[in-house]
Design a protein around this motif. Structure first.
Motif, PDB file in Angstrom:
ATOM      1  N   GLU A  40       0.845  -1.192   0.000  1.00  0.00           N
ATOM      2  CA  GLU A  40       0.000   0.000   0.000  1.00  0.00           C
ATOM      3  C   GLU A  40       0.877   1.237   0.000  1.00  0.00           C
ATOM      4  O   GLU A  40       2.034   1.206   0.446  1.00  0.00           O
ATOM      5  CB  GLU A  40      -0.930   0.012   1.222  1.00  0.00           C
ATOM      6  N   GLY A  41       0.324   2.316  -0.523  1.00  0.00           N
ATOM      7  CA  GLY A  41       1.095   3.552  -0.587  1.00  0.00           C
ATOM      8  C   GLY A  41       0.201   4.765  -0.498  1.00  0.00           C
ATOM      9  O   GLY A  41      -1.015   4.700  -0.739  1.00  0.00           O
ATOM     10  N   ARG A  42       0.799   5.884  -0.126  1.00  0.00           N
ATOM     11  CA  ARG A  42       0.056   7.136  -0.028  1.00  0.00           C
ATOM     12  C   ARG A  42       0.956   8.311  -0.386  1.00  0.00           C
ATOM     13  O   ARG A  42       2.028   8.498   0.205  1.00  0.00           O
ATOM     14  CB  ARG A  42      -0.487   7.336   1.380  1.00  0.00           C
ATOM     15  N   LEU A  43       0.533   9.065  -1.382  1.00  0.00           N
ATOM     16  CA  LEU A  43       1.194  10.319  -1.734  1.00  0.00           C
ATOM     17  C   LEU A  43       0.429  11.452  -1.081  1.00  0.00           C
ATOM     18  O   LEU A  43      -0.792  11.551  -1.219  1.00  0.00           O
ATOM     19  CB  LEU A  43       1.218  10.499  -3.249  1.00  0.00           C
ATOM     20  N   ASN A  44       1.139  12.313  -0.365  1.00  0.00           N
ATOM     21  CA  ASN A  44       0.539  13.427   0.356  1.00  0.00           C
ATOM     22  C   ASN A  44       1.089  14.726  -0.226  1.00  0.00           C
ATOM     23  O   ASN A  44       2.299  14.984  -0.160  1.00  0.00           O
ATOM     24  CB  ASN A  44       0.887  13.320   1.850  1.00  0.00           C
ATOM     25  N   LEU A  45       0.221  15.528  -0.817  1.00  0.00           N
ATOM     26  CA  LEU A  45       0.596  16.821  -1.386  1.00  0.00           C
ATOM     27  C   LEU A  45      -0.012  17.921  -0.540  1.00  0.00           C
ATOM     28  O   LEU A  45      -1.214  17.893  -0.248  1.00  0.00           O
ATOM     29  CB  LEU A  45       0.105  16.942  -2.830  1.00  0.00           C
ATOM     30  N   ALA A  46       0.806  18.895  -0.146  1.00  0.00           N
ATOM     31  CA  ALA A  46       0.344  19.927   0.783  1.00  0.00           C
ATOM     32  C   ALA A  46       0.794  21.305   0.318  1.00  0.00           C
ATOM     33  O   ALA A  46       1.797  21.451  -0.392  1.00  0.00           O
ATOM     34  CB  ALA A  46       0.875  19.655   2.191  1.00  0.00           C
ATOM     35  N   VAL A  47       0.037  22.310   0.743  1.00  0.00           N
ATOM     36  CA  VAL A  47       0.403  23.700   0.488  1.00  0.00           C
ATOM     37  C   VAL A  47       0.151  24.502   1.761  1.00  0.00           C
ATOM     38  O   VAL A  47      -0.829  24.270   2.473  1.00  0.00           O
ATOM     39  CB  VAL A  47      -0.397  24.291  -0.697  1.00  0.00           C
ATOM     40  N   ASP A  48       1.072  25.419   2.059  1.00  0.00           N
ATOM     41  CA  ASP A  48       0.939  26.341   3.180  1.00  0.00           C
ATOM     42  C   ASP A  48       1.060  27.762   2.664  1.00  0.00           C
ATOM     43  O   ASP A  48       1.994  28.086   1.912  1.00  0.00           O
ATOM     44  CB  ASP A  48       2.019  26.073   4.227  1.00  0.00           C
ATOM     45  N   LEU A  49       0.114  28.602   3.080  1.00  0.00           N
ATOM     46  CA  LEU A  49       0.105  30.000   2.669  1.00  0.00           C
ATOM     47  C   LEU A  49       0.262  30.891   3.890  1.00  0.00           C
ATOM     48  O   LEU A  49      -0.484  30.739   4.864  1.00  0.00           O
ATOM     49  CB  LEU A  49      -1.198  30.355   1.953  1.00  0.00           C
ATOM     50  N   ASP A  50       1.232  31.798   3.829  1.00  0.00           N
ATOM     51  CA  ASP A  50       1.404  32.814   4.865  1.00  0.00           C
ATOM     52  C   ASP A  50       0.701  34.066   4.356  1.00  0.00           C
ATOM     53  O   ASP A  50       1.224  34.794   3.506  1.00  0.00           O
ATOM     54  CB  ASP A  50       2.888  33.076   5.099  1.00  0.00           C
ATOM     55  N   LEU A  51      -0.499  34.317   4.879  1.00  0.00           N
ATOM     56  CA  LEU A  51      -1.309  35.416   4.365  1.00  0.00           C
ATOM     57  C   LEU A  51      -0.818  36.775   4.844  1.00  0.00           C
ATOM     58  O   LEU A  51      -1.271  37.805   4.330  1.00  0.00           O
ATOM     59  CB  LEU A  51      -2.767  35.200   4.744  1.00  0.00           C
ATOM     60  N   GLN A  52       0.117  36.774   5.788  1.00  0.00           N
ATOM     61  CA  GLN A  52       0.746  38.049   6.155  1.00  0.00           C
ATOM     62  C   GLN A  52       1.649  38.511   5.021  1.00  0.00           C
ATOM     63  O   GLN A  52       1.647  39.690   4.657  1.00  0.00           O
ATOM     64  CB  GLN A  52       1.542  37.890   7.448  1.00  0.00           C
ATOM     65  N   LYS A  53       2.407  37.587   4.440  1.00  0.00           N
ATOM     66  CA  LYS A  53       3.266  37.939   3.305  1.00  0.00           C
ATOM     67  C   LYS A  53       2.463  38.158   2.027  1.00  0.00           C
ATOM     68  O   LYS A  53       2.776  39.032   1.231  1.00  0.00           O
ATOM     69  CB  LYS A  53       4.299  36.832   3.082  1.00  0.00           C
ATOM     70  N   LEU A  54       1.416  37.338   1.858  1.00  0.00           N
ATOM     71  CA  LEU A  54       0.639  37.407   0.622  1.00  0.00           C
ATOM     72  C   LEU A  54      -0.322  38.588   0.584  1.00  0.00           C
ATOM     73  O   LEU A  54      -0.469  39.251  -0.453  1.00  0.00           O
ATOM     74  CB  LEU A  54      -0.157  36.114   0.440  1.00  0.00           C
ATOM     75  N   ALA A  55      -0.990  38.853   1.717  1.00  0.00           N
ATOM     76  CA  ALA A  55      -2.054  39.847   1.701  1.00  0.00           C
ATOM     77  C   ALA A  55      -1.991  40.834   2.857  1.00  0.00           C
ATOM     78  O   ALA A  55      -2.909  41.638   3.021  1.00  0.00           O
ATOM     79  CB  ALA A  55      -3.410  39.141   1.711  1.00  0.00           C
ATOM     80  N   GLY A  56      -0.940  40.757   3.680  1.00  0.00           N
ATOM     81  CA  GLY A  56      -0.802  41.698   4.782  1.00  0.00           C
ATOM     82  C   GLY A  56      -1.715  41.430   5.956  1.00  0.00           C
ATOM     83  O   GLY A  56      -1.919  42.313   6.795  1.00  0.00           O
ATOM     84  N   ILE A  57      -2.277  40.208   6.045  1.00  0.00           N
ATOM     85  CA  ILE A  57      -3.152  39.855   7.167  1.00  0.00           C
ATOM     86  C   ILE A  57      -2.295  39.244   8.267  1.00  0.00           C
ATOM     87  O   ILE A  57      -1.738  38.165   8.100  1.00  0.00           O
ATOM     88  CB  ILE A  57      -4.252  38.873   6.729  1.00  0.00           C
ATOM     89  N   ASP A  58      -2.187  39.910   9.386  1.00  0.00           N
ATOM     90  CA  ASP A  58      -1.236  39.548  10.425  1.00  0.00           C
ATOM     91  C   ASP A  58      -1.504  38.167  11.008  1.00  0.00           C
ATOM     92  O   ASP A  58      -2.629  37.871  11.446  1.00  0.00           O
ATOM     93  CB  ASP A  58      -1.275  40.602  11.528  1.00  0.00           C
ATOM     94  N   LYS A  59      -0.481  37.317  11.005  1.00  0.00           N
ATOM     95  CA  LYS A  59      -0.483  36.006  11.674  1.00  0.00           C
ATOM     96  C   LYS A  59      -1.669  35.135  11.271  1.00  0.00           C
ATOM     97  O   LYS A  59      -2.254  34.433  12.088  1.00  0.00           O
ATOM     98  CB  LYS A  59      -0.454  36.196  13.193  1.00  0.00           C
TER      99      LYS A  59
END
Length: 466
Positions: A90-109
């Protein structure tokens, strides 16, 4: 819980987060580990400290966008016991994304995390063993599915943290960091919760819509609370994974599941030469209906010829747990020998498992030549509730005097994690299952009344973090 009530809770939780953040202003920068981050690979959450193969480009990281990819593949086989002998891949591929919205849109933390699974292959527990302690944490029906997708808002240097969206509970509730080397599923989310809660509770591979609030009252004391949709797959017959095949049901109308935990840590500052430890007390409350483990809706045993064949419905469910972990020998903040123990309980009338316990040791980087290798040994115990055992006795009386009686399931396991290079590990593992399924299959299931012998399982897992 309707949509309006769910939205009302989310709004109240956000407002509560701001109020609590204003009340506490202690920094958390000197803690030994970031306890807000999961230690298991199910989330695929990106962290600066994580060691990878360095093959996945992240050109947008400076803008607050980071990708992660993890592949877990394993071979498992039982040479004796269970329902039948055999081996699977058996196998599992895990694809993930993390967004820092302070850098992207100026929304703090404010951050956003999402990940998906591509699951393939067979599962040894469901095909060969029919046991409670599922022998692999990645075992699931083949599918490509969304797992978690949530926002997280933090205040006052992680003093207060609020998550809301589709999220899991196993990485923060009823958990211990000293089980991360083990491949058995119950060493993560214990079998008492996976078997007693609808659809297995918010855990792999089915996260649930909800919200979680963490308050670090002091550097040592934390309080954790969460509300989740109580059945992320929805009601119905068959495997819950088939009712929520792609992880996009986004249910919010089911009776809710409430989780709470208080935890106290000691010697948990960076560089503290004393061995760190932690104790946690927690519990759950589910507001839905649960089926009686013995009686039918007309008040007689489900085994009786006069049974209505419909289980008696009982209102609500509760359970509680305790977790203890202690570093016994310290090489550094991360390396040494750690001990863990967990125990949980639930009412016998509406739950298959009414008592659960596990414990073990993890040896982390004891050799200077192999600082990232780990070795773990553990044991587990899941007691079949007295009400379920009474049903087996009824089947002996009404159906067959030789009907097998369930009692408990036990687990003995040992795992070595060998790091080939950063981001690539091999884990040979051994598991011995005592009384799979409590010693027999469920009398009301499709394979009713089959006695199951102790099973010996060997496995080899490889994990690649790209």
């Amino acid at each position: 819980m309707g949509r309006r009530e769910f939205r009302t809770f989310i709004g109240a939780a956000i407002a509560g987060g701001y109020l609590v953040a204003g009340a506490y202003a202690f920094a958390q920068e000197d803690k030994k580990t970031d306890d807000d981050k999961p230690t298991d690979p199910d989330t695929g959450e990106s962290t600066v400290e994580e060691k990878t193969l360095g093959l996945l480009p992240n050109p947008l990281q400076k803008y607050g966008v980071k990708f992660a990819a993890t592949y877990i593949g394993e071979v498992l086989g039982n040479i004796s016991g269970g329902l039948k002998q055999g081996a699977i891949y058996e196998g599992r591929l895990n694809l993930a994304v993390d967004l820092d919205l302070q850098k992207l849109a100026g929304i703090d933390k404010l951050t956003f995390h999402a990940n998906m699974f591509q699951i393939h292959g067979d599962g040894l527990s469901r095909s060969n063993l029919q046991n409670f302690f599922v022998v692999s944490g990645i075992e699931a029906l083949p599918s490509t599915r969304l797992y978690e997708a949530y926002f997280e808002k933090q205040w006052d240097n992680k003093k207060v943290s609020l998550k809301f969206g589709q999220l899991a509970a196993d990485s923060e509730f009823f958990n211990t960091k000293y089980t991360d080397v083990f491949t058995n599923a119950s060493m993560g989310w214990p079998s008492i919760t996976s078997l007693d809660l609808p659809s297995g509770g918010p855990s792999p591979p089915l996260a649930a819509m909800g919200a979680r609030l963490l308050v670090n009252v002091t550097d040592q004391l934390s309080v954790l609370g969460g509300i989740f949709d109580g059945d992320q797959a929805g009601p119905g017959a068959g495997d819950p994974q088939e009712r929520n095949r792609f992880g996009v049901n986004f249910r919010v109308n089911d009776p809710p599941l409430l989780l709470g935990q208080i935890q106290y840590a000691w010697n948990n500052k960076k560089g503290d030469p004393n061995p760190a430890g932690q104790i946690k007390f927690g519990g759950w409350r589910h507001l839905g209906s649960f089926t009686d483990q013995r009686f039918a809706s007309n008040g007689v045993s489900l085994a009786s010829p006069t049974s209505s064949a419909e289980p008696l419905l009982l209102s609500g469910d509760i359970g509680g747990w305790m977790v203890f972990e202690q570093k016994l020998y310290r090489v550094s903040d991360e390396r040494g020998i750690g001990f863990f123990a967990r125990v949980g309980g639930a009412p016998a009338d509406r739950n298959l498992i009414d008592l659960y316990a596990d414990g073990g040791l993890e040896f982390i980087g004891l050799s200077e030549a192999r600082p990232d290798d780990k070795f773990g040994i553990a044991a587990g115990y899941a007691h079949v509730s007295k009400r379920a055992q009474s049903l087996d006795a009824d089947y002996r009386a009404f159906v067959d005097p030789n009907w097998p009686m369930r009692s408990f399931e036990g687990l003995l396991t040992a795992v070595y994690q060998f790091q080939i290079r950063d981001g690539w590990t091999l884990q040979p593992n051994f598991q011995y299952i005592i009384h799979p399924g409590g010693g027999a299959t469920s009398p009301t299931g499709p394979l009713a009344g089959r006695a199951l012998k102790n099973a010996t399982v060997f496995g080899l897992r490889t994990t690649l973090k790209f």
